[in-house]
Design an enzyme around this catalytic site. Structure first.
Site, PDB file in Angstrom:
ATOM      1  N   GLU A 213       0.875  31.475  19.156  1.00  0.00           N
ATOM      2  CA  GLU A 213       1.400  30.142  19.486  1.00  0.00           C
ATOM      3  C   GLU A 213       0.877  29.625  20.817  1.00  0.00           C
ATOM      4  O   GLU A 213       0.516  28.463  20.937  1.00  0.00           O
ATOM      5  CB  GLU A 213       2.940  30.198  19.610  1.00  0.00           C
ATOM      6  CG  GLU A 213       3.689  30.105  18.318  1.00  0.00           C
ATOM      7  CD  GLU A 213       5.195  30.173  18.538  1.00  0.00           C
ATOM      8  OE1 GLU A 213       5.901  29.403  17.892  1.00  0.00           O
ATOM      9  OE2 GLU A 213       5.679  30.998  19.347  1.00  0.00           O
TER      10      GLU A 213
ATOM     11  N   LYS B 185       8.790  21.634  19.296  1.00  0.00           N
ATOM     12  CA  LYS B 185       9.963  22.462  19.536  1.00  0.00           C
ATOM     13  C   LYS B 185      10.884  22.490  18.331  1.00  0.00           C
ATOM     14  O   LYS B 185      11.437  23.503  17.969  1.00  0.00           O
ATOM     15  CB  LYS B 185      10.711  21.921  20.756  1.00  0.00           C
ATOM     16  CG  LYS B 185      11.925  22.738  21.147  1.00  0.00           C
ATOM     17  CD  LYS B 185      11.513  24.046  21.758  1.00  0.00           C
ATOM     18  CE  LYS B 185      12.642  25.011  21.887  1.00  0.00           C
ATOM     19  NZ  LYS B 185      12.157  26.405  21.844  1.00  0.00           N
TER      20      LYS B 185
ATOM     21  N   TRP C 273       4.970  12.550  17.868  1.00  0.00           N
ATOM     22  CA  TRP C 273       4.189  13.662  17.320  1.00  0.00           C
ATOM     23  C   TRP C 273       3.817  13.212  15.924  1.00  0.00           C
ATOM     24  O   TRP C 273       4.675  13.055  15.069  1.00  0.00           O
ATOM     25  CB  TRP C 273       5.050  14.921  17.281  1.00  0.00           C
ATOM     26  CG  TRP C 273       4.354  16.167  16.875  1.00  0.00           C
ATOM     27  CD1 TRP C 273       3.705  17.055  17.683  1.00  0.00           C
ATOM     28  CD2 TRP C 273       4.254  16.709  15.541  1.00  0.00           C
ATOM     29  NE1 TRP C 273       3.209  18.094  16.946  1.00  0.00           N
ATOM     30  CE2 TRP C 273       3.524  17.924  15.635  1.00  0.00           C
ATOM     31  CE3 TRP C 273       4.695  16.301  14.283  1.00  0.00           C
ATOM     32  CZ2 TRP C 273       3.231  18.717  14.538  1.00  0.00           C
ATOM     33  CZ3 TRP C 273       4.413  17.095  13.172  1.00  0.00           C
ATOM     34  CH2 TRP C 273       3.688  18.290  13.313  1.00  0.00           C
TER      35      TRP C 273
ATOM     36  N   ARG D  70       9.368  17.529  22.706  1.00  0.00           N
ATOM     37  CA  ARG D  70       9.630  17.334  21.272  1.00  0.00           C
ATOM     38  C   ARG D  70       8.444  16.724  20.543  1.00  0.00           C
ATOM     39  O   ARG D  70       8.410  16.674  19.331  1.00  0.00           O
ATOM     40  CB  ARG D  70      10.825  16.407  21.091  1.00  0.00           C
ATOM     41  CG  ARG D  70      12.130  17.036  21.461  1.00  0.00           C
ATOM     42  CD  ARG D  70      13.245  16.080  21.195  1.00  0.00           C
ATOM     43  NE  ARG D  70      13.526  16.019  19.768  1.00  0.00           N
ATOM     44  CZ  ARG D  70      14.585  16.560  19.211  1.00  0.00           C
ATOM     45  NH1 ARG D  70      15.451  17.190  19.944  1.00  0.00           N
ATOM     46  NH2 ARG D  70      14.785  16.469  17.926  1.00  0.00           N
TER      47      ARG D  70
ATOM     48  N   GLU E 266       7.028  38.957  15.571  1.00  0.00           N
ATOM     49  CA  GLU E 266       7.365  38.035  16.659  1.00  0.00           C
ATOM     50  C   GLU E 266       6.359  38.150  17.811  1.00  0.00           C
ATOM     51  O   GLU E 266       5.957  37.144  18.393  1.00  0.00           O
ATOM     52  CB  GLU E 266       8.806  38.306  17.133  1.00  0.00           C
ATOM     53  CG  GLU E 266       9.290  37.489  18.320  1.00  0.00           C
ATOM     54  CD  GLU E 266       9.276  35.975  18.102  1.00  0.00           C
ATOM     55  OE1 GLU E 266       9.082  35.508  16.981  1.00  0.00           O
ATOM     56  OE2 GLU E 266       9.441  35.255  19.114  1.00  0.00           O
TER      57      GLU E 266
ATOM     58  N   ASN F 205      12.460   8.379  14.597  1.00  0.00           N
ATOM     59  CA  ASN F 205      12.127   9.787  14.328  1.00  0.00           C
ATOM     60  C   ASN F 205      12.380  10.029  12.855  1.00  0.00           C
ATOM     61  O   ASN F 205      13.323   9.465  12.290  1.00  0.00           O
ATOM     62  CB  ASN F 205      13.054  10.736  15.105  1.00  0.00           C
ATOM     63  CG  ASN F 205      12.673  10.844  16.547  1.00  0.00           C
ATOM     64  OD1 ASN F 205      11.676  10.279  16.981  1.00  0.00           O
ATOM     65  ND2 ASN F 205      13.472  11.565  17.302  1.00  0.00           N
ATOM     66  N   GLY F 206      11.578  10.925  12.248  1.00  0.00           N
ATOM     67  CA  GLY F 206      11.798  11.254  10.847  1.00  0.00           C
ATOM     68  C   GLY F 206      10.649  10.766   9.985  1.00  0.00           C
ATOM     69  O   GLY F 206       9.578  10.408  10.493  1.00  0.00           O
TER      70      GLY F 206
ATOM     71  N   CYS G 216       9.912  13.896  17.177  1.00  0.00           N
ATOM     72  CA  CYS G 216       9.562  13.008  18.282  1.00  0.00           C
ATOM     73  C   CYS G 216      10.792  12.825  19.159  1.00  0.00           C
ATOM     74  O   CYS G 216      11.865  13.311  18.831  1.00  0.00           O
ATOM     75  CB  CYS G 216       9.111  11.668  17.746  1.00  0.00           C
ATOM     76  SG  CYS G 216       7.873  11.825  16.467  1.00  0.00           S
TER      77      CYS G 216
ATOM     78  N   LYS H 226       4.228  34.963  19.034  1.00  0.00           N
ATOM     79  CA  LYS H 226       4.237  34.466  20.420  1.00  0.00           C
ATOM     80  C   LYS H 226       2.810  34.329  20.931  1.00  0.00           C
ATOM     81  O   LYS H 226       2.441  33.335  21.524  1.00  0.00           O
ATOM     82  CB  LYS H 226       4.980  35.413  21.371  1.00  0.00           C
ATOM     83  CG  LYS H 226       6.474  35.373  21.413  1.00  0.00           C
ATOM     84  CD  LYS H 226       7.100  34.124  21.924  1.00  0.00           C
ATOM     85  CE  LYS H 226       7.209  33.066  20.863  1.00  0.00           C
ATOM     86  NZ  LYS H 226       8.318  33.027  20.013  1.00  0.00           N
TER      87      LYS H 226
ATOM     88  N   HIS I 122      -3.598  48.716   3.760  1.00  0.00           N
ATOM     89  CA  HIS I 122      -3.809  47.859   2.591  1.00  0.00           C
ATOM     90  C   HIS I 122      -4.469  46.540   2.976  1.00  0.00           C
ATOM     91  O   HIS I 122      -4.150  45.504   2.416  1.00  0.00           O
ATOM     92  CB  HIS I 122      -2.467  47.615   1.888  1.00  0.00           C
ATOM     93  CG  HIS I 122      -1.812  48.878   1.452  1.00  0.00           C
ATOM     94  ND1 HIS I 122      -2.243  49.614   0.370  1.00  0.00           N
ATOM     95  CD2 HIS I 122      -0.780  49.577   1.985  1.00  0.00           C
ATOM     96  CE1 HIS I 122      -1.496  50.699   0.240  1.00  0.00           C
ATOM     97  NE2 HIS I 122      -0.594  50.697   1.218  1.00  0.00           N
TER      98      HIS I 122
HETATM   99  C1  G6P Z   1       9.396  25.474  15.517  1.00  0.00           C
HETATM  100  C2  G6P Z   1       9.399  26.081  16.906  1.00  0.00           C
HETATM  101  C3  G6P Z   1       9.707  27.570  16.817  1.00  0.00           C
HETATM  102  C4  G6P Z   1      11.021  27.788  16.095  1.00  0.00           C
HETATM  103  C5  G6P Z   1      11.020  27.118  14.725  1.00  0.00           C
HETATM  104  C6  G6P Z   1      12.401  27.113  14.106  1.00  0.00           C
HETATM  105  O1  G6P Z   1       8.322  25.982  14.794  1.00  0.00           O
HETATM  106  O2  G6P Z   1       8.148  25.890  17.525  1.00  0.00           O
HETATM  107  O3  G6P Z   1       9.798  28.121  18.126  1.00  0.00           O
HETATM  108  O4  G6P Z   1      11.245  29.152  15.950  1.00  0.00           O
HETATM  109  O5  G6P Z   1      10.625  25.751  14.834  1.00  0.00           O
HETATM  110  O6  G6P Z   1      13.244  26.312  14.891  1.00  0.00           O
HETATM  111  P1  G6P Z   1      14.810  26.452  14.939  1.00  0.00           P
HETATM  112  O7  G6P Z   1      15.253  25.385  15.899  1.00  0.00           O
HETATM  113  O8  G6P Z   1      15.305  26.197  13.545  1.00  0.00           O
HETATM  114  O9  G6P Z   1      15.136  27.817  15.401  1.00  0.00           O
END
Ligand code: G6P
Length: 609
Positions: free
Chosen positions: A489, A604, A74, A27, A482, A98-99, A2, A486, A505
């Site tokens: 997501e 994020k 969040w 966030r 990746e 937060n936390g 958050c 992407k 497989h």
């Molecule tokens: C979240 C984000 C991703 C990111 C991951 C790891 O899931 O949405 O985009 O890759 O966290 O985050 P970091 O800050 O440790 O790279």
């Protein structure tokens, strides 16, 4: 996950808080709220949904006052609702958090027995009542906060205000970032420095267990026992403008286009061409230490984990050192056989991902050294590592990571060079040749970005499909992962990344004409094997989109879509393949009308488990 902001000064707090929250909205964004001290009384306003709802509410029901706190939430405990939104209040105090408070149930029973009535389903509210309990016993606010957090198990960044201490904000952190900004007449507090950059660049990073007493003109930091501790004032070099969209429709697209610069900045000043060596002064390990390392363990989450997988190929091939890559949340709980002689490499854009931090702590507790590749300067992971290699790509706002990923790959290219040179598996001449390849990357990426129209054409053809498969081999296998990540997501299309050799497989059972298959097929030693897989896909009538290198003649005839990258060294190809895959995900998402920068349910920075 958050966002927190706080202000104490001589201006109206609400516009400053809202502006800070807007910067932090990425966030966490299911609800938001502020609390402002006005005529000796604290008033709270909260609303569900986007920040615009809170802005509207505050226009209709104005709050005036020069001290306040704000939050974007969040949900972790309790659904997104007005009651569960922060700030939370008890009789004599109001706070944002937060936390996660892990023992909140137990604390709640105790507080209920003491007569406290709970208004929300959150874990946070227990902290407000705990602080109130100590305030009622006559403790001053800062002491009451310290007493309360001593009872708490879990993680927190807290900012607390009280009518009993109208000239102060109290901030406390353990496990979640919290930063204080200073000017002559005001102080700011936030969970991310971006929230205050419009006002100040002079900041204090709080450490684990710190409690700060923030007044208009001075800040005192104490430890959990109340003993004063000294925390330096640091100057932040990121400017506020670099966190804005600069004319792009989305932060994600802006960040995709910033990659040539980000890659350049990550390399800048970090190599000596003459010596054919990388120059990494903050890496924390001497050449001798590196020579003695027996094994490298890479831990990370999400996109950073994919960078780690690429890192394994680089380090093993160039430095001939065994590398194991783990998802941080798996590593931390399986009592890994890591120890003295091993090196842990943690990769994280934010440097605050809870599992990655825990993995690094676990490794260090077992006697290993920990080095991190991090983007956010001063983040917890950076500060807790023996050495750090910053990615210098500037703030990344789009939730789906793009420039941070290619900057991580760049850092890994440098690290692999460094380790290979100090371990003697690469000569100075080869080191120079390697650097020659690296310095060309920014302009090659620039060239790829100039061909966005080709990707848009592919996106237009396939954006209505419901499933995608991404295939790659060797060092491009993580890039297939990746590419799929992407796409899923931000477009909410189901997409899977697979090692091309594994396709038979399982996933082949899903393939039909409704499932586009993206194949990374560089002309490397695995080319023919990849082509066989592609033909197997074709035989099942799936549309095939191939990503190849210049000079490719055959695949154009069988593919339904083709994109060519420059002919580079096979170890450099992954960073170039990444660019069109990011653009593909982006344009598919835009065509589907998705909220690209703030995809549903994602955050994020995942600062809780
Ligand atoms: C979240 C984000 C991703 C990111 C991951 C790891 O899931 O949405 O985009 O890759 O966290 O985050 P970091 O800050 O440790 O790279």
């Amino acid at each position: 996950m958050c966002g927190i902001v706080g202000y104490i000064g001589d201006q109206h707090a609400v516009p400053i808080l809202l502006e800070g929250l807007a910067k932090l909205e990425y966030r966490g964004y299911d609800s938001s709220g502020v609390a402002v001290l006005q005529d000796g009384m604290i008033t709270v306003r909260r609303s569900v949904g986007k920040l615009a709802n809170l802005q509207k509410l505050l226009k209709e029901q104005e709050l005036k006052g020069t001290i306040g706190i704000g939050h974007t939430r969040w949900a972790t405990h309790g659904k997104p609702s007005e009651q569960n939104a922060h700030p939370h209040r008890s009789k004599s105090c109001v706070l944002v958090h937060n936390g996660i408070i892990e023992n909140y149930q137990e604390l709640k029973y105790g507080l209920e027995r003491d007569g406290y009535k709970f208004q929300s389903e959150t874990d946070t509210e227990v902290v407000a009542h705990l602080i109130d309990k100590y305030l009622t016993k006559g403790q001053p606010l800062a002491e009451a906060v310290r007493s309360a957090v001593r009872e708490v198990r879990g993680s927190y960044a807290l900012v607390v205000m009280s009518e009993q201490a109208p000239e102060t904000l109290i901030a406390a952190r353990s496990g979640c970032p919290l930063i204080i900004g200073r000017t002559e007449r005001a102080a700011y507090v936030a969970s991310d420095v971006i929230a205050m950059l419009a006002h100040t660049r002079d900041v204090i990073y709080l450490n684990e267990g710190d409690v700060a007493i923030i007044g208009r003109e001075n800040v005192t930091v104490v430890d959990i026992e109340g003993r004063p501790v000294s925390r330096p004032l640091t100057r932040v070099t990121w400017d506020a403008a670099s966190a804005e969209k600069s004319g792009y429709p989305h932060f994600m697209l802006k960040e995709i286009h910033e990659q040539p610069q980000a890659i350049l900045d990550t390399m800048r000043g970090r190599y000596s061409y003459e010596a054919g060596e990388a120059d990494l002064p903050d890496i924390g390990l001497t050449p001798r230490d590196f020579a003695d390392v027996e094994r490298i363990w890479i831990v990370a989450c999400g996109t950073s984990w994919h960078a780690g997988l690429v890192g394994k190929y680089l380090l093993e091939e160039l430095a001939r050192i065994p590398v194991q890559v783990d998802i941080a949340s798996e590593f931390r709980y399986r009592d890994p056989l890591i120890g003295k002689g091993d090196l842990l490499l943690a990769i994280s854009q934010s440097g605050e991902t809870a599992d990655t931090l825990a993995a690094a702590r676990e490794a260090r507790a077992k006697g290993a050294r920990a080095v991190s590749i991090v983007n956010v300067v001063g983040s917890t992971l950076a500060r807790e590592s023996d050495g750090v290699l910053y990615t210098h790509c500037g703030p990344e706002i789009g939730v789906a990571s793009t420039k941070a990923f290619t900057a991580q790959l760049t850092a890994l290219y440098l690290l692999a060079l460094h380790v290979a040179r100090v371990r003697g598996t690469m000569t100075a001449v080869d080191g120079k040749a390697w650097l020659d390849r690296l310095v060309r990357i920014p302009s090659l990426v620039e060239g790829l970005l100039g061909r966005e129209a080709e990707i848009i054409a592919i996106a237009k053809r396939y954006h209505k499909k419901r499933n995608f498969l991404f295939l790659g081999r060797g060092i491009n296998y993580p890039i297939a992962l990746e590419g799929a990540l992407k796409l899923k997501e931000i477009s909410y299309i189901h997409a899977e990344g697979y090692a091309a050799g594994e396709m038979k497989h399982g996933p082949i059972a899903l393939i039909d004409k409704e499932m586009p298959v993206v194949v990374l097929a560089p002309r490397d030693r695995l080319y023919e094997k990849t082509v066989s897989n592609l033909m197997e896909v074709k035989a099942r009538r799936a549309p095939v989109i191939v990503f190849v290198v210049e000079g490719e003649r055959d695949l154009g005839k069988v593919a339904d879509g083709i994109f060519t990258i420059p002919d580079v060294h096979p170890l450099i190809a992954p960073i170039l393949f990444t660019i069109p895959l990011q653009l593909l995900a982006y344009h598919v998402a835009v065509l589907r009308g998705a909220d690209v920068d703030q995809p549903r349910n994602l955050a994020k920075s995942v600062t809780v488990e």
